[in-house]
Design a protein around this motif. Structure first.
Motif, mmCIF file in Angstrom:
data_model
loop_
_atom_site.group_PDB
_atom_site.id
_atom_site.type_symbol
_atom_site.label_atom_id
_atom_site.label_comp_id
_atom_site.label_asym_id
_atom_site.label_seq_id
_atom_site.Cartn_x
_atom_site.Cartn_y
_atom_site.Cartn_z
ATOM 1 N N ALA A 6 -1.854 4.651 -2.294
ATOM 2 C CA ALA A 6 -3.162 4.000 -2.433
ATOM 3 C C ALA A 6 -3.273 3.425 -3.842
ATOM 4 O O ALA A 6 -2.529 3.819 -4.755
ATOM 5 N N VAL A 7 -4.193 2.495 -4.021
ATOM 6 C CA VAL A 7 -4.380 1.856 -5.324
ATOM 7 C C VAL A 7 -5.862 1.832 -5.672
ATOM 8 O O VAL A 7 -6.729 1.876 -4.791
ATOM 9 N N ASP A 8 -6.137 1.776 -6.983
ATOM 10 C CA ASP A 8 -7.514 1.566 -7.422
ATOM 11 C C ASP A 8 -7.618 0.224 -8.130
ATOM 12 O O ASP A 8 -6.622 -0.499 -8.279
ATOM 13 N N ALA A 9 -8.816 -0.112 -8.558
ATOM 14 C CA ALA A 9 -9.053 -1.431 -9.143
ATOM 15 C C ALA A 9 -8.330 -1.621 -10.462
ATOM 16 O O ALA A 9 -8.184 -2.754 -10.924
ATOM 17 N N TYR A 10 -7.876 -0.531 -11.085
ATOM 18 C CA TYR A 10 -7.256 -0.606 -12.406
ATOM 19 C C TYR A 10 -5.732 -0.611 -12.324
ATOM 20 O O TYR A 10 -5.049 -0.355 -13.292
ATOM 21 N N TRP A 11 -5.211 -0.899 -11.140
ATOM 22 C CA TRP A 11 -3.780 -1.081 -10.889
ATOM 23 C C TRP A 11 -3.003 0.219 -11.069
ATOM 24 O O TRP A 11 -1.845 0.211 -11.467
ATOM 25 N N ARG A 12 -3.630 1.350 -10.773
ATOM 26 C CA ARG A 12 -2.894 2.598 -10.653
ATOM 27 C C ARG A 12 -2.489 2.762 -9.179
ATOM 28 O O ARG A 12 -3.299 2.507 -8.276
ATOM 29 N N CYS A 13 -1.272 3.217 -8.945
ATOM 30 C CA CYS A 13 -0.771 3.436 -7.590
ATOM 31 C C CYS A 13 -0.598 4.932 -7.377
ATOM 32 O O CYS A 13 0.263 5.567 -8.000
ATOM 33 N N TYR A 14 -1.430 5.523 -6.518
ATOM 34 C CA TYR A 14 -1.410 6.955 -6.236
ATOM 35 C C TYR A 14 -0.436 7.211 -5.083
ATOM 36 O O TYR A 14 -0.509 6.546 -4.044
ATOM 37 N N VAL A 15 0.466 8.195 -5.278
ATOM 38 C CA VAL A 15 1.582 8.377 -4.362
ATOM 39 C C VAL A 15 1.649 9.817 -3.879
ATOM 40 O O VAL A 15 1.572 10.757 -4.682
ATOM 41 N N SER A 16 1.809 9.994 -2.570
ATOM 42 C CA SER A 16 2.028 11.309 -1.969
ATOM 43 C C SER A 16 3.523 11.613 -1.983
ATOM 44 O O SER A 16 4.323 10.853 -1.409
ATOM 45 N N PRO A 17 3.963 12.720 -2.608
ATOM 46 C CA PRO A 17 5.400 13.055 -2.616
ATOM 47 C C PRO A 17 5.969 13.213 -1.207
ATOM 48 O O PRO A 17 7.095 12.775 -0.937
ATOM 49 N N GLY A 18 5.208 13.829 -0.288
ATOM 50 C CA GLY A 18 5.688 14.002 1.073
ATOM 51 C C GLY A 18 5.910 12.679 1.773
ATOM 52 O O GLY A 18 6.881 12.500 2.522
ATOM 53 N N PHE A 19 5.025 11.734 1.557
ATOM 54 C CA PHE A 19 5.161 10.412 2.169
ATOM 55 C C PHE A 19 6.425 9.715 1.679
ATOM 56 O O PHE A 19 7.164 9.117 2.466
ATOM 57 N N ALA A 27 9.114 11.174 0.599
ATOM 58 C CA ALA A 27 10.288 11.887 1.110
ATOM 59 C C ALA A 27 10.635 11.478 2.535
ATOM 60 O O ALA A 27 11.820 11.362 2.889
ATOM 61 N N ARG A 28 9.646 11.246 3.389
ATOM 62 C CA ARG A 28 9.933 10.998 4.810
ATOM 63 C C ARG A 28 10.003 9.507 5.167
ATOM 64 O O ARG A 28 10.255 9.164 6.328
ATOM 65 N N THR A 29 9.777 8.604 4.201
ATOM 66 C CA THR A 29 9.767 7.173 4.493
ATOM 67 C C THR A 29 11.060 6.517 4.037
ATOM 68 O O THR A 29 11.458 6.684 2.879
ATOM 69 N N PRO A 30 11.763 5.765 4.900
ATOM 70 C CA PRO A 30 12.971 5.057 4.479
ATOM 71 C C PRO A 30 12.691 4.099 3.326
ATOM 72 O O PRO A 30 11.583 3.556 3.201
ATOM 73 N N THR A 31 13.692 3.853 2.496
ATOM 74 C CA THR A 31 13.494 3.068 1.271
ATOM 75 C C THR A 31 12.986 1.666 1.566
ATOM 76 O O THR A 31 12.080 1.168 0.878
ATOM 77 N N GLU A 32 13.529 1.004 2.587
ATOM 78 C CA GLU A 32 13.088 -0.364 2.877
ATOM 79 C C GLU A 32 11.645 -0.387 3.356
ATOM 80 O O GLU A 32 10.881 -1.301 3.014
ATOM 81 N N GLU A 33 11.243 0.605 4.140
ATOM 82 C CA GLU A 33 9.833 0.663 4.555
ATOM 83 C C GLU A 33 8.939 0.978 3.362
ATOM 84 O O GLU A 33 7.819 0.462 3.257
ATOM 85 N N LEU A 34 9.434 1.819 2.462
ATOM 86 C CA LEU A 34 8.685 2.136 1.256
ATOM 87 C C LEU A 34 8.494 0.883 0.397
ATOM 88 O O LEU A 34 7.433 0.692 -0.217
ATOM 89 N N ALA A 35 9.496 0.013 0.376
ATOM 90 C CA ALA A 35 9.352 -1.263 -0.337
ATOM 91 C C ALA A 35 8.225 -2.088 0.264
ATOM 92 O O ALA A 35 7.459 -2.754 -0.457
ATOM 93 N N GLY A 36 8.101 -2.046 1.606
ATOM 94 C CA GLY A 36 7.007 -2.759 2.244
ATOM 95 C C GLY A 36 5.648 -2.214 1.850
ATOM 96 O O GLY A 36 4.668 -2.963 1.731
ATOM 97 N N VAL A 37 5.558 -0.882 1.620
ATOM 98 C CA VAL A 37 4.290 -0.298 1.187
ATOM 99 C C VAL A 37 3.946 -0.761 -0.230
ATOM 100 O O VAL A 37 2.780 -1.037 -0.532
ATOM 101 N N TRP A 38 4.961 -0.836 -1.102
ATOM 102 C CA TRP A 38 4.709 -1.387 -2.445
ATOM 103 C C TRP A 38 4.080 -2.784 -2.334
ATOM 104 O O TRP A 38 3.084 -3.088 -3.009
ATOM 105 N N VAL A 39 4.681 -3.630 -1.501
ATOM 106 C CA VAL A 39 4.168 -4.996 -1.354
ATOM 107 C C VAL A 39 2.772 -4.971 -0.740
ATOM 108 O O VAL A 39 1.883 -5.740 -1.146
ATOM 109 N N HIS A 40 2.570 -4.081 0.221
ATOM 110 C CA HIS A 40 1.248 -3.959 0.856
ATOM 111 C C HIS A 40 0.179 -3.606 -0.183
ATOM 112 O O HIS A 40 -0.878 -4.250 -0.251
#
Length: 430
Positions: A55-68, A70-83
């Motif tokens: 998740a992100v806030d208005a100040y461009w911090r990206c909050y990340v769940s460690p479990g998420f 761990a279980r997400t493939p790298t290419e899909e994780l790249a899509g979340v960054w772009v999202h």
């Protein structure tokens, strides 16, 4: 995944954050979406186990769940960054806040906490609809259950606000109740967010600078970006106003005034030198005008509009021959800051966020050590104006607004038009 797989992610308290995998995914996102590189690298990672996915806030911090992670493939994780960075670039935080205020004005009874949660989710889903059709493919696989407009038989390429007005989205509430991209997606603050006083925040002008670097990159190589991003760049990186022409009248007026606008120079011989043999006579040169830019930094002006203002400041500096010493900038909401000499537009700190009264900005400009030849006011127009024209030329640059603009505290408010003694232009139109 935000905007991705269905179902609430499991809570995994013992999993450590695989930062190497997370940053490798960001590098993959940069590789396949190079026009977003400046924005992707501008986000600061904050580990937080209470975040469902990312998740992100208005100040461009990206909050990340460690479990998420761990279980997400790298290419899909790249899509979340772009999202997530797409939410920030599209200014969904401010747009979501404005939509919520509009809804609140028309609500007859106060919303219950449960209703507020449903509205937050609606805004998040609509924001996902706006961006997800431009994200996947070409190196970013589409995850199963991605939140797309086709889920409700809606057309693609619409804006968040258009999706919100077209359909209630009530049918999605149950399946996507876990979906949470943070306040950066809908304007509603979350308990885990660090807020405006927390560490690693981007200031308003830093966020604007990132947006314009991305827009400039898309404009420079438009073939690499989808149509939606090209439209966004056109809106964000509009051609600046023709300030050389707009300031021309001020230059001519200054040159015609006694002792102002002109100076003597020996670099070019006078045309009258032939009448005085043996004497070297200086010629008159026309000096560029001294310009003070008053920027409206009130709460009704968005981050994107402040970015436009910085773009116009850069164009004004070019219009006076690159003489940044002749350009100063004043931030003004209900009160004016000090006049700051221009070094680089992206380094100008725009302070404000309250009400609007540009009269104090005009007064501050005229009290400057060097009185300006021109005052340029960049504003949304929701301000009182000086009762008398200042003793210099005035240009008002208006950010586009609907014909009837309103104040939050006064729905009947209609702003005064700029005074007749000012030259008025609309920012974003050449």
């Amino acid at each position: 995944m935000p905007g991705g797989g269905a179902g609430r992610p499991p809570y995994e308290p013992g999993v450590a954050l695989d930062r190497e995998k997370l940053l490798a995914a960001r590098l993959h996102a940069v590789k396949v979406r190079p026009y977003l590189a400046a924005a992707l690298f501008a986000m600061h990672v904050v580990e937080d186990r209470s975040v469902p996915t990312m998740a992100v806030d208005a100040y461009w911090r990206c909050y990340v769940s460690p479990g998420f992670v761990a279980r997400t493939p790298t290419e899909e994780l790249a899509g979340v960054w772009v999202h997530e960075v797409s939410h920030l670039l599209r200014d969904h935080h401010a747009r979501g806040e404005r939509y919520a205020r509009e809804e609140e004005r028309h609500r007859r009874v106060p919303a219950t906490p449960a209703a507020e949660d449903r509205e937050r989710l609606r805004r998040n889903i609509a924001a996902d609809f706006e961006i997800n059709d431009d994200i996947y493919g070409d190196g970013l696989p589409e995850p199963t259950g991605a939140v797309l407009p086709s889920m409700l038989r809606l057309p693609e390429d619409l804006l968040m606000e258009e999706y919100l007005r077209q359909v209630s989205m009530s049918g999605l509430d149950g399946d996507l109740a876990w979906l949470d991209c943070g306040s950066g997606a809908d304007g509603h603050a979350r308990p885990w967010e660090l807020g405006p006083d927390g560490a690693h925040r981007l200031s308003r002008q830093q966020r604007d600078a990132v947006r314009f670097r991305v827009a400039e990159g898309i404009k420079a190589r438009p073939g690499e970006a989808p149509e939606g991003w090209r439209r966004w760049a056109d809106a964000a990186f509009h051609p600046p106003q023709p300030w050389r022409k707009l300031l021309g009248a001020a230059v001519r007026a200054a040159a015609g005034a006694p002792g102002a606008g002109e100076d003597y120079t020996y670099r070019r011989p006078s045309r009258r030198a032939a009448a005085v043999p043996g004497a070297v006579l200086p010629s008159l040169r026309r000096n560029p005008p001294r310009v003070c830019v008053v920027i409206d930094t009130s709460g009704s002006v968005s981050d994107a509009e402040l970015g436009s203002a910085l773009l116009e400041v850069t164009a004004i500096a070019r219009a006076v021959g690159g003489r940044r010493d002749l350009v100063s900038v004043i931030s003004c909401d209900a009160a004016a800051g000090i006049a700051v000499p221009l070094c680089r537009a992206e380094n100008v700190e725009l302070i404000g966020g309250g009400g609007t009264d540009l009269r104090s900005g005009f007064a501050r400009a005229l009290r400057s050590r060097h009185r300006p030849d021109v005052i340029v006011a960049l504003t949304d127009g929701q301000t009182p104006w000086p009762s008398a024209p200042p003793p210099c030329r005035t240009v008002v640059g208006l950010f586009p607004r609907p014909a009837r603009a309103v104040r939050e505290e006064d729905p009947e408010y209609v702003p005064d038009a700029p005074p007749p003694w000012a030259r008025v232009v609309t920012i974003g139109r050449s």
